[in-house]
Design an enzyme around this catalytic site. Structure first.
Site, PDB file in Angstrom:
ATOM      1  N   GLU A  98       0.844  -1.196   0.000  1.00  0.00           N
ATOM      2  CA  GLU A  98       0.000   0.000   0.000  1.00  0.00           C
ATOM      3  C   GLU A  98       0.877   1.243   0.000  1.00  0.00           C
ATOM      4  O   GLU A  98       2.031   1.208   0.452  1.00  0.00           O
ATOM      5  CB  GLU A  98      -0.921  -0.066   1.235  1.00  0.00           C
ATOM      6  CG  GLU A  98      -1.865   1.080   1.457  1.00  0.00           C
ATOM      7  CD  GLU A  98      -2.842   1.394   0.311  1.00  0.00           C
ATOM      8  OE1 GLU A  98      -2.357   1.581  -0.816  1.00  0.00           O
ATOM      9  OE2 GLU A  98      -4.047   1.503   0.567  1.00  0.00           O
ATOM     10  N   ASP A  99       0.335   2.342  -0.501  1.00  0.00           N
ATOM     11  CA  ASP A  99       1.121   3.571  -0.535  1.00  0.00           C
ATOM     12  C   ASP A  99       1.227   4.212   0.856  1.00  0.00           C
ATOM     13  O   ASP A  99       2.308   4.577   1.297  1.00  0.00           O
ATOM     14  CB  ASP A  99       0.552   4.566  -1.563  1.00  0.00           C
ATOM     15  CG  ASP A  99      -0.958   4.800  -1.430  1.00  0.00           C
ATOM     16  OD1 ASP A  99      -1.583   4.288  -0.478  1.00  0.00           O
ATOM     17  OD2 ASP A  99      -1.508   5.509  -2.299  1.00  0.00           O
ATOM     18  N   ASP A 102      -3.394   5.666   6.640  1.00  0.00           N
ATOM     19  CA  ASP A 102      -3.883   6.908   7.232  1.00  0.00           C
ATOM     20  C   ASP A 102      -4.824   6.530   8.381  1.00  0.00           C
ATOM     21  O   ASP A 102      -4.361   6.213   9.472  1.00  0.00           O
ATOM     22  CB  ASP A 102      -4.568   7.689   6.101  1.00  0.00           C
ATOM     23  CG  ASP A 102      -4.989   9.084   6.468  1.00  0.00           C
ATOM     24  OD1 ASP A 102      -4.246   9.743   7.202  1.00  0.00           O
ATOM     25  OD2 ASP A 102      -6.055   9.525   6.017  1.00  0.00           O
ATOM     26  N   PHE A 151      -0.832  16.366   4.400  1.00  0.00           N
ATOM     27  CA  PHE A 151      -1.271  15.750   3.157  1.00  0.00           C
ATOM     28  C   PHE A 151      -0.124  15.752   2.155  1.00  0.00           C
ATOM     29  O   PHE A 151       0.434  16.807   1.847  1.00  0.00           O
ATOM     30  CB  PHE A 151      -2.488  16.470   2.577  1.00  0.00           C
ATOM     31  CG  PHE A 151      -3.163  15.649   1.522  1.00  0.00           C
ATOM     32  CD1 PHE A 151      -4.050  14.637   1.873  1.00  0.00           C
ATOM     33  CD2 PHE A 151      -2.893  15.857   0.180  1.00  0.00           C
ATOM     34  CE1 PHE A 151      -4.650  13.843   0.901  1.00  0.00           C
ATOM     35  CE2 PHE A 151      -3.490  15.067  -0.797  1.00  0.00           C
ATOM     36  CZ  PHE A 151      -4.372  14.068  -0.433  1.00  0.00           C
ATOM     37  N   ARG A 164       0.752  12.332  -9.222  1.00  0.00           N
ATOM     38  CA  ARG A 164       1.245  10.968  -8.972  1.00  0.00           C
ATOM     39  C   ARG A 164       2.649  10.762  -9.519  1.00  0.00           C
ATOM     40  O   ARG A 164       3.421   9.976  -8.999  1.00  0.00           O
ATOM     41  CB  ARG A 164       0.321   9.937  -9.642  1.00  0.00           C
ATOM     42  CG  ARG A 164      -1.038   9.784  -8.978  1.00  0.00           C
ATOM     43  CD  ARG A 164      -1.704   8.514  -9.496  1.00  0.00           C
ATOM     44  NE  ARG A 164      -3.143   8.494  -9.288  1.00  0.00           N
ATOM     45  CZ  ARG A 164      -3.735   8.075  -8.182  1.00  0.00           C
ATOM     46  NH1 ARG A 164      -3.022   7.643  -7.168  1.00  0.00           N
ATOM     47  NH2 ARG A 164      -5.045   8.072  -8.080  1.00  0.00           N
TER      48      ARG A 164
HETATM   49  P1  IMP Z   1      -7.094   4.966   5.081  1.00  0.00           P
HETATM   50  O1  IMP Z   1      -8.194   3.968   4.854  1.00  0.00           O
HETATM   51  O2  IMP Z   1      -7.608   6.231   5.733  1.00  0.00           O
HETATM   52  O3  IMP Z   1      -5.897   4.410   5.802  1.00  0.00           O
HETATM   53  O4  IMP Z   1      -6.749   5.438   3.642  1.00  0.00           O
HETATM   54  C1  IMP Z   1      -5.609   5.193   2.967  1.00  0.00           C
HETATM   55  C2  IMP Z   1      -5.771   5.813   1.589  1.00  0.00           C
HETATM   56  O5  IMP Z   1      -6.091   7.211   1.690  1.00  0.00           O
HETATM   57  C3  IMP Z   1      -4.463   5.750   0.849  1.00  0.00           C
HETATM   58  O6  IMP Z   1      -4.371   4.562   0.100  1.00  0.00           O
HETATM   59  C4  IMP Z   1      -4.522   6.986  -0.021  1.00  0.00           C
HETATM   60  O7  IMP Z   1      -5.195   6.676  -1.224  1.00  0.00           O
HETATM   61  C5  IMP Z   1      -5.358   7.965   0.766  1.00  0.00           C
HETATM   62  N1  IMP Z   1      -4.512   8.941   1.501  1.00  0.00           N
HETATM   63  C6  IMP Z   1      -4.343   9.043   2.837  1.00  0.00           C
HETATM   64  N2  IMP Z   1      -3.497  10.037   3.173  1.00  0.00           N
HETATM   65  C7  IMP Z   1      -3.091  10.578   1.998  1.00  0.00           C
HETATM   66  C8  IMP Z   1      -2.170  11.649   1.676  1.00  0.00           C
HETATM   67  O8  IMP Z   1      -1.539  12.312   2.508  1.00  0.00           O
HETATM   68  N3  IMP Z   1      -2.025  11.892   0.346  1.00  0.00           N
HETATM   69  C9  IMP Z   1      -2.672  11.201  -0.637  1.00  0.00           C
HETATM   70  N4  IMP Z   1      -3.518  10.185  -0.372  1.00  0.00           N
HETATM   71  C10 IMP Z   1      -3.726   9.876   0.939  1.00  0.00           C
HETATM   72 MG    MG Z   2      -4.628   4.160  -1.928  1.00  0.00          MG
END
Ligand code: IMP
Ligand code: MG
Length: 180
Positions: A98-99, A102, A151, A164
């Protein structure tokens, strides 16, 4: 890209050096078995392709699409699979790639979904981790970098599908309410 709204947080050189370390570590941790690396579209594709090439063992690659619903960009807890895997995971060693982690909502959901497919093991590798933002528990075995609650864009991460293709991770100054 010279854009006054962008400030480099992690340079391309640092990203690549860290991915080499992670690739070596993961290869060492999985000496045997079929290792299925599962990339979460779209953001993790850049990390995935560099990570698999930093590895010294054979791997299977597959892709999954996920969408989360919520107001703004905060995950609401409702997650939907938009593209499923092409292969079975039964008995496999599974590494989700995963990238960024969050809130943890996406990965918490995904761990439950993939666990039902009877793999031998499941772990997570994430390039970035924002631990302060966690709402759901997620254990991330391989973390590239922990970052503060800001962010970020670049190296696969987007803001409204832009940025991206930056080769570094940058903080985006919105000049408006932040998206999360
Ligand atoms: P989570 O379910 O809140 O953990 O969401 C993770 C997803 O939210 C990641 O795969 C990203 O697509 C997006 N995301 C969360 N933080 C960022 C950020 O700082 N920049 C860009 N995308 C983010
Ligand atoms: Mg994502």
């Amino acid at each position: 890209m010279t854009d006054p709204k962008l400030r480099v947080l992690i340079s391309s050189d640092k990203i690549q050096a860290r991915i080499k370390e992670l690739g070596a570590q993961i290869s060492e941790d999985y000496p045997t078995g079929d290792l299925h690396m599962i990339c979460i579209l779209k953001g993790a594709t850049f990390f995935m392709t560099d990570l698999v090439r930093a590895m010294t063992r054979d791997v299977f690659v597959d892709f999954m699409g996920i969408s989360t619903y919520g107001k703004g960009k905060t995950s609401s807890g409702e997650v939907k699979l938009t593209k499923d895997l092409d292969t079975s995971l039964e008995g496999a060693e599974v590494l989700i790639v995963e990238d960024i982690v969050d809130s943890g909502v996406t990965l918490n959901y995904l761990m439950h979904v993939l666990d039902q497919r009877r793999p031998h093991s499941i772990r997570i590798a994430a390039l970035l981790d924002k631990p302060e933002r966690r709402l759901r528990p997620v254990h991330v075995s391989y973390v590239g970098f922990q970052i503060p609650d800001q962010f970020v864009v670049g190296y696969g991460l987007d803001y409204a599908e832009r940025y991206r293709n930056l080769d570094s991770i940058c903080v985006l100054d919105h000049g408006e309410a932040p998206p999360a």
